[in-house]
Design a protein around this motif. Structure first.
Motif, PDB file in Angstrom:
ATOM      1  N   TRP A  55       1.873  -0.839  -7.918  1.00  0.00           N
ATOM      2  CA  TRP A  55       0.834  -1.799  -8.321  1.00  0.00           C
ATOM      3  C   TRP A  55      -0.506  -1.164  -8.664  1.00  0.00           C
ATOM      4  N   GLY A  56      -0.581   0.150  -8.628  1.00  0.00           N
ATOM      5  CA  GLY A  56      -1.866   0.794  -8.882  1.00  0.00           C
ATOM      6  C   GLY A  56      -2.722   0.723  -7.638  1.00  0.00           C
ATOM      7  N   SER A  57      -3.959   1.176  -7.718  1.00  0.00           N
ATOM      8  CA  SER A  57      -4.788   1.170  -6.507  1.00  0.00           C
ATOM      9  C   SER A  57      -5.765  -0.004  -6.462  1.00  0.00           C
ATOM     10  N   ALA A  58      -6.173  -0.488  -7.638  1.00  0.00           N
ATOM     11  CA  ALA A  58      -7.239  -1.508  -7.652  1.00  0.00           C
ATOM     12  C   ALA A  58      -6.749  -2.868  -7.157  1.00  0.00           C
ATOM     13  N   LEU A  59      -5.533  -3.268  -7.563  1.00  0.00           N
ATOM     14  CA  LEU A  59      -5.039  -4.589  -7.135  1.00  0.00           C
ATOM     15  C   LEU A  59      -4.823  -4.648  -5.613  1.00  0.00           C
ATOM     16  N   PRO A  60      -4.151  -3.645  -5.015  1.00  0.00           N
ATOM     17  CA  PRO A  60      -4.029  -3.679  -3.545  1.00  0.00           C
ATOM     18  C   PRO A  60      -5.389  -3.678  -2.840  1.00  0.00           C
ATOM     19  N   PHE A  94       0.248  -5.269 -14.279  1.00  0.00           N
ATOM     20  CA  PHE A  94      -0.789  -5.561 -13.280  1.00  0.00           C
ATOM     21  C   PHE A  94      -1.596  -4.327 -12.899  1.00  0.00           C
ATOM     22  N   SER A  95      -0.964  -3.156 -13.002  1.00  0.00           N
ATOM     23  CA  SER A  95      -1.749  -1.954 -12.674  1.00  0.00           C
ATOM     24  C   SER A  95      -2.671  -1.571 -13.832  1.00  0.00           C
ATOM     25  N   LYS A  96      -2.418  -2.118 -15.025  1.00  0.00           N
ATOM     26  CA  LYS A  96      -3.280  -1.823 -16.174  1.00  0.00           C
ATOM     27  C   LYS A  96      -4.554  -2.673 -16.186  1.00  0.00           C
ATOM     28  N   HIS A 122       5.248  -6.193   1.530  1.00  0.00           N
ATOM     29  CA  HIS A 122       6.371  -5.402   2.066  1.00  0.00           C
ATOM     30  C   HIS A 122       6.576  -4.096   1.307  1.00  0.00           C
ATOM     31  N   GLU A 123       5.671  -3.758   0.406  1.00  0.00           N
ATOM     32  CA  GLU A 123       5.881  -2.597  -0.461  1.00  0.00           C
ATOM     33  C   GLU A 123       5.376  -1.300   0.184  1.00  0.00           C
ATOM     34  N   PRO A 124       6.284  -0.347   0.471  1.00  0.00           N
ATOM     35  CA  PRO A 124       5.793   0.935   1.005  1.00  0.00           C
ATOM     36  C   PRO A 124       5.147   1.817  -0.081  1.00  0.00           C
ATOM     37  N   TRP A 125       5.549   1.629  -1.337  1.00  0.00           N
ATOM     38  CA  TRP A 125       4.956   2.411  -2.446  1.00  0.00           C
ATOM     39  C   TRP A 125       3.906   1.572  -3.160  1.00  0.00           C
TER      40      TRP A 125
END
Lengths: 186, 449
Positions: free
Chosen positions: B341-346, B408-410, B333-336
C-alpha cells in the motif's frame, strides 16, 4: 479446430501410454523385491511432495503478497491469499504426485526410478512399509492409498496455512497498522 | 485570490452540481466558496457534497481539511416561501381572492400571478421575487474579501434567478462598498435553454423572452456602472430539451455530455459550468464601458468533456474499489503494509486510528475502528437505504478499466498535521471514522490515476 486436434493428439498419447503399460505388464510380473523398491521410491517421492506442499503453503503466501500484492487483489488480501496459495499448492502436488501416475503411468521425471509395472504390485503382498514408517496403511502399496494421500496433502496444507496465518497475524500486529496506530495514539 | 460563486435558483444549483463533480475529480484545482440561494429545495447532490466538505474539516476553519484547503458551500432556502401557499396569500395574508378588489397588490400583479402556488419556487415569474427578501441570508454570505472574483450564476428566464440576480448583485456590491473591497464581479447568465413542460408554467415560452429582457435591462441600466465586469450568456441555438425537475432535485446519476461534444453545447448546464470555471480563473483585467462589450462570446473549455470523462472513469472506479474491496479492513492484517500500500496511506490511516484510540481512551475500544471506518466508507460512497451516496452524484458508467491495489500507493495522500487539528471535531470514535472515510474518498477521487 486447433483445440480439437490437440484433444485428439492428447487422447492418442494417453492411450499409447496405457497400452505401453499393459504391454509391459503382459511381458512379466514384478517380483516382491521390485515391488518393495518401487513402493519405497514412491513413498519417498510422496513424502517430498508432502514437505513441498507444507513448506510452499507456509512461504508462498508471504512471497505472493510481497511480490504481487500491488498488482492483484487476491495477493493484497492477507487471509485469502493463504487459502488460495494453499489450494493451488495442494492441487499441483496432488496432480504431480498422486493423480498423474494413474493417468500416464510411471517412469518419467521424479518417477523415473519406478516402472509402470508398480501398479501390478497392488494385489501382491510384498511387505509394503506403509505411510510414516508403518503408522498408516502398512502392507498396502502406497500408490493404492491415493485417498489417504490426498487427505494428507490437504491436512499438511491446512496445518501450514494455519501456521502461515498465525505468523502473518503476529507480524501484522507487531509491526503493522495497529502498531503504528498505537504509536500515534500514545 | 479568493473565489466566490453565487448560485441562484434551480439553474444555479444545477451548474454547481456539475462544477462540484469537476472539483471532486481533481479537474478544478482551486478552492472556492459557494453560496446557493433558492426559493425551492436545495438539490440533494449539493447537500451530499456539502456534508462531505463538513466531514473533511480537520483544522479550526471550515475550509481546513487535511493537506488542502477545501471549498465551502452555504445554502439558503428563502424561508418566507416555505410552507407554500399562493402569492396572494403571501402578500395579503388572505386566501380570499376577492380581497384584491380593495388591496393595492392588484396594481402590481395580475390574477394568474397571484394564484401561483409558491411551494416549489417562482415559476418563471421574476416579479414575484418582491415577495421574498434576502434577509434570510447571513451577513457574510454575500460578502467577499478585497480582490476576490465573484461569479453569479442564474437563469434570467426563471422566477428565482430572474428575480434575484439584480438584487443579489446589488447586495454583493453594497457589501463590498461597506468593506472597501474591490471585487471582480462576473456572471453566467442563462437565457431560454430548455423547453418547459406544457402547462407547467403559465404563459409558457413567451414569458421566457420577456424575463430575459427584463433581467438584462435591469442589470445594464441599474448596475452597469460598477456592476458586472464580464458575463457569459448561455442560450443554445436550435431546439432545446425539456428539464426533469424531479430528477434534478434528487441529483442522482445525472448524465454528462457526450465526449464528442467538447464544449457541452448540447448540455447547456455543462456549458454553464465550463463558463463558470473560465470566468472564475480568467485574469483579464480590461474593463469595457459598454455593457454589451463585456459579454464573453467564446472561450476554450477549461475542462474538455473527453478529459473529464476519462478522469471520471478512473476516479469513480478507484473510490469504488476502496469500498468494494474492504481496503480499510484488509490493511489491518497486512504484514507487508508498505510493500503493498505504500507508506503514505498506512501513515494516514494510522493517524486517524491513533486519534480514535486517544479519544476513546483505551486501545481495545479503538479496535473496532477499522470496521467502523469501512462502514463509513460504504455509507458515504453508496449511501444508506433510500439515501443516495457520493457515488450517485456521478453518472452511472459501465466498469471500463481494471483498478489494481497499486492505484492507492500512487495517490499523494496528505501527511498528518496534528498541530493544526481541531480536537473537538474528533471527540468520538464514530466521528473520527467518518472524517477518516471522507478524507480517504476525497483523495481517492481527486488523485486517482
Amino acid at each position: 479446430m486447433r483445440s480439437t486436434r490437440c484433444r485428439v493428439a492428447g487422447s492418442v498419447f494417453v492411450a499409447l501410454l496405457v497400452h505401453a503399460g499393459a504391454f509391459a505388464q503382459s511381458l512379466s510380473s514384478p517380483t516382491r523385491t521390485q515391488c518393495k523398491q518401487w513402493d519405497d521410491a514412491y513413498l519417498s517421492t510422496f513424502q517430498t511432495g508432502l514437505t513441498v506442499c507444507a513448506v510452499a503453503t507456509l512461504i508462498l503466501p508471504f512471497l505472493f503478497g510481497l511480490l504481487v500484492g500491488r498488482l492483484s487483489w487476491i495477493a493484497a488480501a492477507p487471509r485469502l491469499r493463504i487459502v488460495v496459495v494453499g489450494l493451488v499448492v495442494v492441487l499441483l502436488v496432488e496432480l504431480g504426485v498422486v493423480a498423474l501416475p494413474w493417468m500416464v503411468g510411471f517412469g518419467w521425471l521424479w518417477f523415473s526410478p519406478i516402472e509402470t509395472r508398480y501398479f501390478d504390485c497392488i494385489p501382491l503382498q510384498f511387505g509394503a512399509q506403509g505411510l510414516f514408517r508403518g503408522l498408516m496403511g502398512a502392507g498396502v502399496a502406497a500408490v493404492a492409498q491415493w485417498p489417504t494421500l490426498t487427505y494428507l496433502l490437504l491436512l499438511a496444507a491446512a496445518a501450514a496455512g494455519l501456521v502461515a496465518w498465525l505468523i502473518s497475524e503476529f507480524v501484522a500486529r507487531s509491526f503493522g497498522l495497529s502498531q503504528r496506530a498505537r504509536r500515534e495514539g500514545a | 485570490m479568493s473565489q466566490k460563486i453565487v448560485c441562484l435558483g434551480g439553474t444555479g444549483q444545477m451548474v454547481l452540481h456539475y462544477y462540484l463533480q469537476l472539483y471532486l475529480l481533481g479537474l478544478i484545482g482551486h478552492r472556492f466558496d459557494a453560496v446557493v440561494i433558492d426559493t425551492d429545495e436545495i438539490i440533494d447532490s449539493i447537500r451530499r457534497v456539502q456534508r462531505l466538505f463538513i466531514d473533511l474539516q480537520y483544522g479550526n476553519a471550515p475550509n481546513q481539511a487535511l493537506g488542502i484547503e477545501i471549498p465551502t458551500i452555504e445554502t439558503f432556502r428563502i424561508t418566507s416561501l416555505q410552507g407554500g401557499g399562493s402569492a396572494l396569500q403571501r402578500l395579503t395574508d388572505s386566501a380570499d381572492a376577492s380581497i384584491t378588489q380593495s388591496h393595492p397588490v392588484r396594481a402590481f400583479f395580475d390574477r394568474e400571478t397571484l394564484a401561483q402556488d409558491l411551494k416549489e419556487g417562482l415559476f418563471a415569474r421574476p416579479a414575484l421575487s418582491s415577495v421574498v427578501s434576502l434577509q434570510d441570508l447571513s451577513g457574510s454570505a454575500l460578502s467577499a474579501p478585497d480582490k476576490a472574483t465573484v461569479v453569479v450564476v442564474g437563469s434570467m428566464i426563471g422566477g428565482t434567478g430572474g428575480g434575484l440576480i439584480a438584487p443579489v448583485i446589488d447586495e454583493i456590491l453594497w457589501q463590498a462598498r461597506k468593506a472597501d473591497a474591490h471585487l471582480s464581479l462576473r456572471a453566467v447568465l442563462f437565457g431560454r435553454y430548455f423547453t418547459p413542460d406544457p402547462g407547467r408554467i403559465g404563459g409558457d415560452e413567451n414569458r421566457f423572452l420577456s424575463n430575459e429582457l427584463l433581467v438584462l435591462r435591469s442589470i445594464r441600466e441599474a448596475l452597469s456602472e460598477e456592476g458586472i465586469e464580464r458575463f457569459y450568456f448561455v442560450r443554445p441555438s436550435g431546439e432545446t430539451d425539456a428539464r426533469n425537475p424531479d430528477q434534478e432535485k434528487k441529483g442522482v446519476h445525472l448524465p454528462w455530455p457526450d465526449p464528442g461534444d467538447a464544449r457541452g453545447e448540447r448540455n447547456p448546464v455543462w456549458e454553464g459550468a465550463q463558463a463558470l470555471e473560465y470566468l472564475l480563473t480568467d485574469t483579464t483585467t480590461q474593463r469595457f464601458d459598454k455593457f454589451e462589450a463585456r459579454e464573453v462570446r467564446e472561450f476554450d473549455p477549461p475542462v474538455p468533456v473527453s478529459a473529464a470523462l476519462q478522469q471520471l472513469k478512473k476516479s469513480v472506479q478507484v473510490a469504488g474499489r476502496l469500498v468494494d474491496k474492504s481496503v480499510a479492513k484488509r490493511m489491518v492484517h497486512e504484514p507487508w503494509l508498505t510493500a503493498v500500500w505504500g507508506s503514505a496511506l498506512p501513515d494516514l490511516y494510522a493517524h486517524f486510528w491513533g486519534i480514535a484510540a486517544r479519544e476513546a481512551g483505551e486501545q481495545e475500544r479503538a479496535g473496532r475502528f477499522p470496521s467502523e471506518l469501512q462502514g463509513m466508507l460504504r455509507t458515504i460512497w453508496q449511501g444508506r437505504k433510500g439515501e443516495p451516496g457520493l457515488r450517485q452524484l456521478f453518472p452511472d458508467l459501465p466498469r471500463s478499466h481494471k483498478v489494481r491495489p497499486r492505484a492507492f500507493s500512487k495517490i499523494p495522500w496528505p501527511r498528518s498535521q496534528d498541530a493544526v487539528r481541531n480536537k473537538d471535531l474528533f471527540n468520538l470514535l464514530e466521528t473520527t471514522a467518518r472524517r477518516a472515510a471522507a478524507t480517504l474518498l476525497f483523495w481517492s477521487l481527486r488523485e486517482a490515476s
